[in-house]
Design an enzyme around this catalytic site. Structure first.
Site, mmCIF file in Angstrom:
data_model
loop_
_atom_site.group_PDB
_atom_site.id
_atom_site.type_symbol
_atom_site.label_atom_id
_atom_site.label_comp_id
_atom_site.label_asym_id
_atom_site.label_seq_id
_atom_site.Cartn_x
_atom_site.Cartn_y
_atom_site.Cartn_z
ATOM 1 C CD GLN A 105 41.681 48.247 28.356
ATOM 2 O OE1 GLN A 105 41.442 49.421 28.078
ATOM 3 N NE2 GLN A 105 41.324 47.245 27.579
ATOM 4 C CE LYS A 165 37.712 14.176 56.309
ATOM 5 N NZ LYS A 165 39.117 14.202 56.133
ATOM 6 C CD GLU A 225 41.488 21.956 53.873
ATOM 7 O OE1 GLU A 225 40.360 21.784 54.397
ATOM 8 O OE2 GLU A 225 41.978 21.168 53.054
ATOM 9 C CG HIS A 282 63.917 22.595 62.801
ATOM 10 N ND1 HIS A 282 64.759 22.846 61.733
ATOM 11 C CD2 HIS A 282 64.486 23.214 63.873
ATOM 12 C CE1 HIS A 282 65.801 23.553 62.156
ATOM 13 N NE2 HIS A 282 65.649 23.802 63.447
ATOM 14 C CB SER A 307 38.714 47.946 29.869
ATOM 15 O OG SER A 307 38.416 49.311 29.646
ATOM 16 C CE LYS A 356 41.448 50.121 34.205
ATOM 17 N NZ LYS A 356 42.758 49.932 33.662
HETATM 18 N N1 ARG Z 1 40.464 51.684 29.301
HETATM 19 C C1 ARG Z 1 41.737 52.313 29.363
HETATM 20 C C2 ARG Z 1 42.578 51.690 30.472
HETATM 21 O O1 ARG Z 1 42.043 51.025 31.266
HETATM 22 C C3 ARG Z 1 41.568 53.768 29.641
HETATM 23 C C4 ARG Z 1 42.665 54.628 29.098
HETATM 24 C C5 ARG Z 1 42.666 54.579 27.622
HETATM 25 N N2 ARG Z 1 43.560 55.533 27.081
HETATM 26 C C6 ARG Z 1 43.888 55.532 25.785
HETATM 27 N N3 ARG Z 1 44.711 56.422 25.402
HETATM 28 N N4 ARG Z 1 43.388 54.666 24.961
HETATM 29 O O2 ARG Z 1 43.766 51.847 30.505
#
Ligand code: ARG
Length: 463
Positions: free
Chosen positions: A327, A288, A295, A161, A28, A330
């Site tokens: 994970q 234009k 938009e 409307h 990650s 994010k």
């Molecule tokens: N990179 C992991 C995440 O974003 C961190 C936690 C990993 N924990 C584990 N037990 N492998 O979730």
């Protein structure tokens, strides 16, 4: 593969390192490096607490503190080398710390796990975004208040409307969005209050046998206190979901407003002129001027609400406590946050620059029999007519005007009396759009006085 290639952080029981594809799906670091500052702040709080609790010596804690500051400056200056083999930001930071300070680095992970670490880092990151969203919303509200104050008594058509309904004021229309963005801001405030509990010290899932002080780390990181259940602390992503939910509603509001700006800036409406700074041209049609920013803001809801659905779907059905599925939380949140902040800033810029075309607004306000309700209300008030009958009489007059291709105020008193003999010339007093809006004095109504009161209330609220 030899044992040497196994992961230096957790490879003790492994004879071989991971397959390249395993490494690719597992890592990650490509995205969670955005949480570097939060990760280091969490580690500093943890190390200071371990020393205070007598779990680390003061000299080890001091070495860790200084080492972490060096790591942070390397990351800030762009000299840090992130490694995919080290999976994520937590292990990248710790491995570099070990290079810098040696043995004491290995003691930092006492009494914690990456599970509580990542929950803490991510919460801190989301909390910053909530703060940024609140200030972006406040700036947008301020820009709307300037528009509303300037045009508190400018008349424009109000629509239902998307058909002309009743005249309203420009200020009133701007203030409708102030209410919407105000609720958005309060949703973020509310989410922030609820999420502000610290997961750190929940360790892997069960807590720890070390005598840690979770209140101390919570306080150091600006939390109201530690999260009360260690299983929940490491597996909770409600804070990210609430952020995405609030962001989705906010993006939906932005999208509605953007749609109005697209319509209003067209040659057919000419209600507003957007500034050159927030418009683009066409490479083929020289005349234009396109409302591209509006938009794109209109479209941002797609990815922001998409993130909300994606994370909700990731979390659905996960057993307690941490699973690697999490994970996948994010990137969605990062993308949604980036695009929400951009959309808020662009909308604020557009609103600040835009000029309302008062004459076009006023001309449009009077067309489409927009004061028909005023006429019906007058019949009720002046002639004591039941509203249903007044509605019918007015409908007849509208049909007459429509047949003649004129508006209601263009009918003569004779025309009116032909439909209902008791109508007097006083009726013309309510057929003008300015009279119409001025008469709508009920609380929350469109009368300029009421709009100015609301502008003042918001100015005081933000002061
Ligand atoms: N990179 C992991 C995440 O974003 C961190 C936690 C990993 N924990 C584990 N037990 N492998 O979730």
């Amino acid at each position: 593969m030899t044992k040497d290639t196994s992961n230096q952080m957790w490879g003790g029981r492994f004879a071989a390192g991971p397959d390249a594809i395993m490494e690719a799906i597992n890592a990650s670091i490509g995205f969670d490096q955005r949480m570097a500052a939060q990760d280091i702040a969490g580690s500093r709080a943890h190390a200071a607490m371990l020393a205070k609790a007598g779990i680390l010596t003061d000299s080890d804690a001091e070495a860790i503190r200084e080492g972490l500051l060096t790591v942070l400056s390397e990351i800030d200056s762009g000299t840090f080398r992130f490694s995919t083999a080290l999976e994520d930001i937590h292990m990248n930071v710790e491995a570099r710390l070990k290079e810098l300070i040696g043995a004491p680095a290995g003691r930092l992970h006492t009494g914690r796990s990456r599970n509580d670490q990542v929950a803490t880092d991510f919460k801190l990151w989301v909390r910053d975004q909530i703060d940024a969203a609140m200030s972006g919303l406040e700036a947008l509200i301020r820009a709307l208040l300037v528009q509303a104050e300037a045009g508190a008594d400018w008349v424009m058509p109000g629509f239902t409307h998307l058909q002309t309904a009743q005249p309203v004021t420009w200020g009133h229309h701007m203030m409708a969005y102030v209410e919407m963005f105000g609720r958005d801001k309060s949703r973020f405030e509310d989410a922030r209050r609820r999420m502000n509990e610290c997961p750190l010290g929940a360790a892997a899932l069960a807590g720890t046998s070390f005598p840690i002080d979770r209140h101390m780390t919570a306080e150091a990181l600006g939390f109201d206190g530690p999260a009360a259940n260690s299983l929940d602390a490491v597996s909770d992503r409600d804070f990210a979901l609430e952020f995405l939910a609030a962001a989705s509603i906010c993006a939906m509001h932005l999208s509605r407003f953007a749609e109005e700006l697209v319509i209003w800036s067209s040659a057919q409406f000419r209600f507003v002129t957007l500034s050159d700074r927030f418009s683009t041209g066409s490479s083929i049609m020289p005349q234009k001027k396109n409302p591209d920013a509006a938009e794109l803001i209109r479209a941002k809801i797609g990815r922001i609400f998409g993130a909300n659905v994606a994370l909700m779907t990731v979390m659905k059905g996960l057993p307690l406590a941490y699973s690697k599925d999490m994970q996948e939380d994010k990137e969605q949140v990062f993308d949604a946050a980036d695009n929400l902040m951009l959309a808020l800033a662009a909308m604020e810029g557009m609103v600040g620059d835009m000029s309302a075309n008062r004459d076009s607004l006023e001309a449009a306000a009077g067309s489409g029999f927009s004061t028909a309700t005023d006429l019906a209300d007058w019949l009720v008030r002046a002639l004591n007519m039941p509203f249903r009958e007044a509605h019918h009489v007015t409908g007849t007059l509208v049909a007459m005007a429509e047949a003649r291709g004129c508006d209601l105020p263009d009918l003569t008193l004779d025309d009116m009396q032909g439909v209902h003999g008791a109508i007097t010339k006083e009726v013309f007093g309510v057929l003008g759009v300015h009279n119409s809006v001025a008469s709508r004095l009920s609380y929350g109504g469109t009368a300029p006085e009421r709009v100015r009161e609301q502008v003042t209330r918001w100015q005081e609220k933000l002061a």
